[in-house]
Design an enzyme around this catalytic site. Sequence first.
Site, PDB file in Angstrom:
ATOM      1  N   ASP A  34     -18.503 -26.005  -2.014  1.00 23.48           N
ATOM      2  CA  ASP A  34     -19.051 -25.339  -0.834  1.00 23.48           C
ATOM      3  C   ASP A  34     -20.103 -26.222  -0.171  1.00 23.48           C
ATOM      4  O   ASP A  34     -20.219 -26.269   1.046  1.00 23.48           O
ATOM      5  CB  ASP A  34     -19.692 -24.006  -1.220  1.00 23.48           C
ATOM      6  CG  ASP A  34     -18.640 -22.967  -1.590  1.00 23.48           C
ATOM      7  OD1 ASP A  34     -17.440 -23.308  -1.540  1.00 23.48           O
ATOM      8  OD2 ASP A  34     -19.030 -21.836  -1.932  1.00 23.48           O
ATOM      9  N   GLU A 115       7.146  -7.049  -0.630  1.00 17.36           N
ATOM     10  CA  GLU A 115       5.803  -7.609  -0.443  1.00 17.36           C
ATOM     11  C   GLU A 115       4.760  -6.658  -1.014  1.00 17.36           C
ATOM     12  O   GLU A 115       5.024  -5.480  -1.220  1.00 17.36           O
ATOM     13  CB  GLU A 115       5.520  -7.794   1.059  1.00 17.36           C
ATOM     14  CG  GLU A 115       6.469  -8.751   1.724  1.00 17.36           C
ATOM     15  CD  GLU A 115       6.294  -8.773   3.241  1.00 17.36           C
ATOM     16  OE1 GLU A 115       5.269  -8.269   3.741  1.00 17.36           O
ATOM     17  OE2 GLU A 115       7.204  -9.295   3.901  1.00 17.36           O
ATOM     18  N   LYS A 117       1.580  -4.329  -0.556  1.00 18.16           N
ATOM     19  CA  LYS A 117       1.013  -3.585   0.558  1.00 18.16           C
ATOM     20  C   LYS A 117      -0.505  -3.697   0.468  1.00 18.16           C
ATOM     21  O   LYS A 117      -1.155  -3.011  -0.325  1.00 18.16           O
ATOM     22  CB  LYS A 117       1.450  -2.122   0.519  1.00 18.16           C
ATOM     23  CG  LYS A 117       1.029  -1.369   1.759  1.00 18.16           C
ATOM     24  CD  LYS A 117       1.690  -0.001   1.818  1.00 18.16           C
ATOM     25  CE  LYS A 117       1.429   0.691   3.141  1.00 18.16           C
ATOM     26  NZ  LYS A 117       0.012   0.836   3.466  1.00 18.16           N
ATOM     27  N   LYS A 321       4.532   3.670  -2.219  1.00 23.74           N
ATOM     28  CA  LYS A 321       3.102   3.841  -2.471  1.00 23.74           C
ATOM     29  C   LYS A 321       2.846   4.176  -3.932  1.00 23.74           C
ATOM     30  O   LYS A 321       3.548   4.994  -4.530  1.00 23.74           O
ATOM     31  CB  LYS A 321       2.557   4.983  -1.611  1.00 23.74           C
ATOM     32  CG  LYS A 321       2.627   4.688  -0.118  1.00 23.74           C
ATOM     33  CD  LYS A 321       1.306   4.243   0.433  1.00 23.74           C
ATOM     34  CE  LYS A 321       0.433   5.435   0.736  1.00 23.74           C
ATOM     35  NZ  LYS A 321      -0.783   5.029   1.462  1.00 23.74           N
ATOM     36  N   CYS A 418     -33.624  28.647 -14.565  1.00 24.33           N
ATOM     37  CA  CYS A 418     -34.820  29.354 -15.042  1.00 24.33           C
ATOM     38  C   CYS A 418     -35.997  29.238 -14.078  1.00 24.33           C
ATOM     39  O   CYS A 418     -37.105  29.676 -14.409  1.00 24.33           O
ATOM     40  CB  CYS A 418     -35.204  28.831 -16.429  1.00 24.33           C
ATOM     41  SG  CYS A 418     -35.781  27.127 -16.399  1.00 24.33           S
TER      42      CYS A 418
HETATM   43  S1  IVH Z   1       4.700  -4.469   7.740  1.00 22.18           S
HETATM   44  C1  IVH Z   1       6.466  -1.907  11.090  1.00 22.18           C
HETATM   45  N1  IVH Z   1       3.803  -5.519   5.509  1.00 22.18           N
HETATM   46  O1  IVH Z   1       0.620  -0.967   6.000  1.00 22.18           O
HETATM   47  C2  IVH Z   1       5.848  -2.358   9.852  1.00 22.18           C
HETATM   48  N2  IVH Z   1       2.542  -3.786   6.562  1.00 22.18           N
HETATM   49  O2  IVH Z   1       1.850   1.762   7.635  1.00 22.18           O
HETATM   50  C3  IVH Z   1       4.683  -3.201  10.075  1.00 22.18           C
HETATM   51  N3  IVH Z   1       0.457  -3.237   5.386  1.00 22.18           N
HETATM   52  O3  IVH Z   1      -0.808  -0.504   9.017  1.00 22.18           O
HETATM   53  C4  IVH Z   1       3.906  -3.423   8.880  1.00 22.18           C
HETATM   54  N4  IVH Z   1       0.683  -4.707   3.768  1.00 22.18           N
HETATM   55  O4  IVH Z   1      -1.519  -2.626   7.960  1.00 22.18           O
HETATM   56  C5  IVH Z   1       3.600  -4.605   6.491  1.00 22.18           C
HETATM   57  N5  IVH Z   1       3.112  -6.555   3.549  1.00 22.18           N
HETATM   58  C6  IVH Z   1       2.903  -5.656   4.526  1.00 22.18           C
HETATM   59  C7  IVH Z   1       1.770  -4.829   4.562  1.00 22.18           C
HETATM   60  C8  IVH Z   1       1.622  -3.888   5.592  1.00 22.18           C
HETATM   61  C9  IVH Z   1      -0.085  -3.766   4.280  1.00 22.18           C
HETATM   62  C10 IVH Z   1      -0.141  -2.118   6.165  1.00 22.18           C
HETATM   63  C11 IVH Z   1      -0.184  -2.363   7.654  1.00 22.18           C
HETATM   64  C12 IVH Z   1       0.238  -1.068   8.287  1.00 22.18           C
HETATM   65  C13 IVH Z   1       0.541  -0.171   7.138  1.00 22.18           C
HETATM   66  C14 IVH Z   1       1.905   0.453   7.311  1.00 22.18           C
END
Ligand code: IVH
Length: 677
Positions: A34, A115, A117, A321, A418
């Site tokens: 850094d 991927e 999420k 999810k 109390c």
């Molecule tokens: S694709 C039409 N890929 O999840 C689909 N979304 O409700 C566009 N998110 O608000 C999203 N990781 O912010 C996609 N690998 C990923 C994601 C991702 C997180 C979030 C995104 C979106 C929500 C989907």
Amino acid sequence: MTKAQTEQKIAALRETIREHDYRYFVLAAPAISDREYDRLMQQLRDLESEFPELVTPESPTQRVGGEPTKAFPPAVHHVPMLSLSNTYNAEEVEDFARRVRDMLGHDPNDGFTCELKFDGVAMSLLYQHGKLVRGATRGDGTTGDNVTANVRTIRAIPLTLREAKFSRESFEVRGEVFMELAGFQKLNAQREEDGEPPFANPRNSTAGTLKTLDAREVAKRPLRFCAYQLRFDDAAIEHAPEIDRHSKRLELLEAFGFPISKDTRVVSDIPGIMQFAMHWQEHHEELPFQIDGAVIKVNSLREQEGVGFISKSPRWAIAYKFESQQAKTRLNAITLQVGRMGTVTPVAELEPVGLTGITIRRATLHNADEIERKDIRIGDMVLVERGGEVIPKVVGIDPSERPKNAKPYSFPTDCPECNTPLVRPPGEVNWYCENPECPAQVTGRIVHFASRTAMDIAGLGSQSVEQLVAGNLLHNVADIYDLKDRRLELIALERMGDKKVDNLLEGIEQSKSRPTARFLFAIGIRHVGVSVAKLLIDEFGSVDALSEASEEAIDDVPGIGPEIASSVFAFFQKPQSKQLLERLRAAGLPFVGEKKAKPIQSEFFSGKTFVLTGTLTALTRDEAKEKIESRGGKVSGSVSKKTHYVLAGVEAGSKLQKAEELGVRVLSEEEFLKEIP
Ligand code: IVH
């Protein structure tokens, strides 16, 4: 240096800094410290201040712009930002795959991408001629906030692209802005030091940061970015065969210089999807950032178009999810619970909410300090979490949903049970009710005495104790042993009856044969847990010897600190304690400790520290622990350089790995058994 030379030097420095950003954020392989990085930046800053005419908006020094803005202008999305429909189990994933197949008339040709999420904030980035021109939040999907100045401070987001095909075209990158846990925790620690309320979780923290109007503040926050979508404005390029798969576009994004997730996989069928989803469901806590599921996308762009959309979500993608460990609900009231030691714990009375299969109505708020620190107010929407522990806790609030009239919470001044004025000793976070006769404390002490880990009296749970205290049959723990003379009064109580009373009296009788250390624990001396009680009885041999010991003598026992010593000593000085103990002695409770077993001599075990991991087959963990301790060894919970041996059973996990990293000797169960003839 001539101006031309300076120009060259500046260009070289910018390139070097960009390269280091790329190595750090995209390759996760930093090449310099850094400090060295900061030195390069300073050099560039110095040269640019000498030749201000050479400054360009894409220079790394220009990530932080000028004055704070008043508000964010609206940003209309070229193509709406959709959300994903959620699935929670294999059937729902199968439904998704079936719908895709029905729409296409066949299974997807190029499979699905799987991927992570990311649990952050969605971001749209526009690039024109290779330069970042706009960053915008999702907003309502059609129009978001133009937060370009804030986005430019995120070093993981390239201001200019690395040379690659298509990079001069105009395109949009979508991805997630998030914080890594380590950065989030550091930020919260700093906020607390500065007297600011901490953020509830990394996502809130990210959202809050992006809403900050002063980009100089944003620059100090540890924001990260991961790209997951690429779309070209020019239809001809959008359909180019080189980028006709989502997975190829991710590669192109990486070549442009964007961080992409290294955990993305392409799978061909539902079992492949489920394997990915289950893997991360199991292992997501090992990631340095939070995710709340997986995202499954049809890989072929042409097939994505073929499958299309339904209202606000694409049909070509779903989120899988993970069951949330956190839920949001309304805080209706705060009540106080008085413990057996007089500790007053604030409890959140919640609008009932489902979380991991149970309905949560109450959660702990810890203490007055925590309420103030998180600025929790009645009426707030609060975040509740269930961790490893059974009792759910309130971890924070959603400030955006605070009712207008919500007032800061002021802690009551009197005990709710109390009415004695509460006290808060200096330096302590808790308030106490100091009235030993407080009915809540009386009940609490008796419940503790009779509980499983203490005297284990069957039939004397908290409800019965409350009933007996209310019926004037119990005032203290010694009264328990007089109940046998009050059989008729017991039977007369509601829900009691002959049989139940017999069982209760039998349970009370049996409790007299518990080990002395358990009895000492049951009495409920502050700071004396099960293991401290065992240490004390092992050392002094009896409750009487302990009651006569000086504070120094107690403090001298290995494993006993001054706080415990002072509390134990004080307890035995009190006339009420003496009285109580005499009655318990008369009732026949165990005052004398069992003879300490002589330690078995063993060179192998003596003075060594062991860590147990995985499942043992021939012994239980407790047995293995006993074998080690009876031979003069110690068992510790975590592996460090001081660990001598790690005993690894079946499916040993991270501790085994840690041992191997540190070069700690690992014993199989078989090798271990050889040492205990
Ligand atoms: S694709 C039409 N890929 O999840 C689909 N979304 O409700 C566009 N998110 O608000 C999203 N990781 O912010 C996609 N690998 C990923 C994601 C991702 C997180 C979030 C995104 C979106 C929500 C989907």
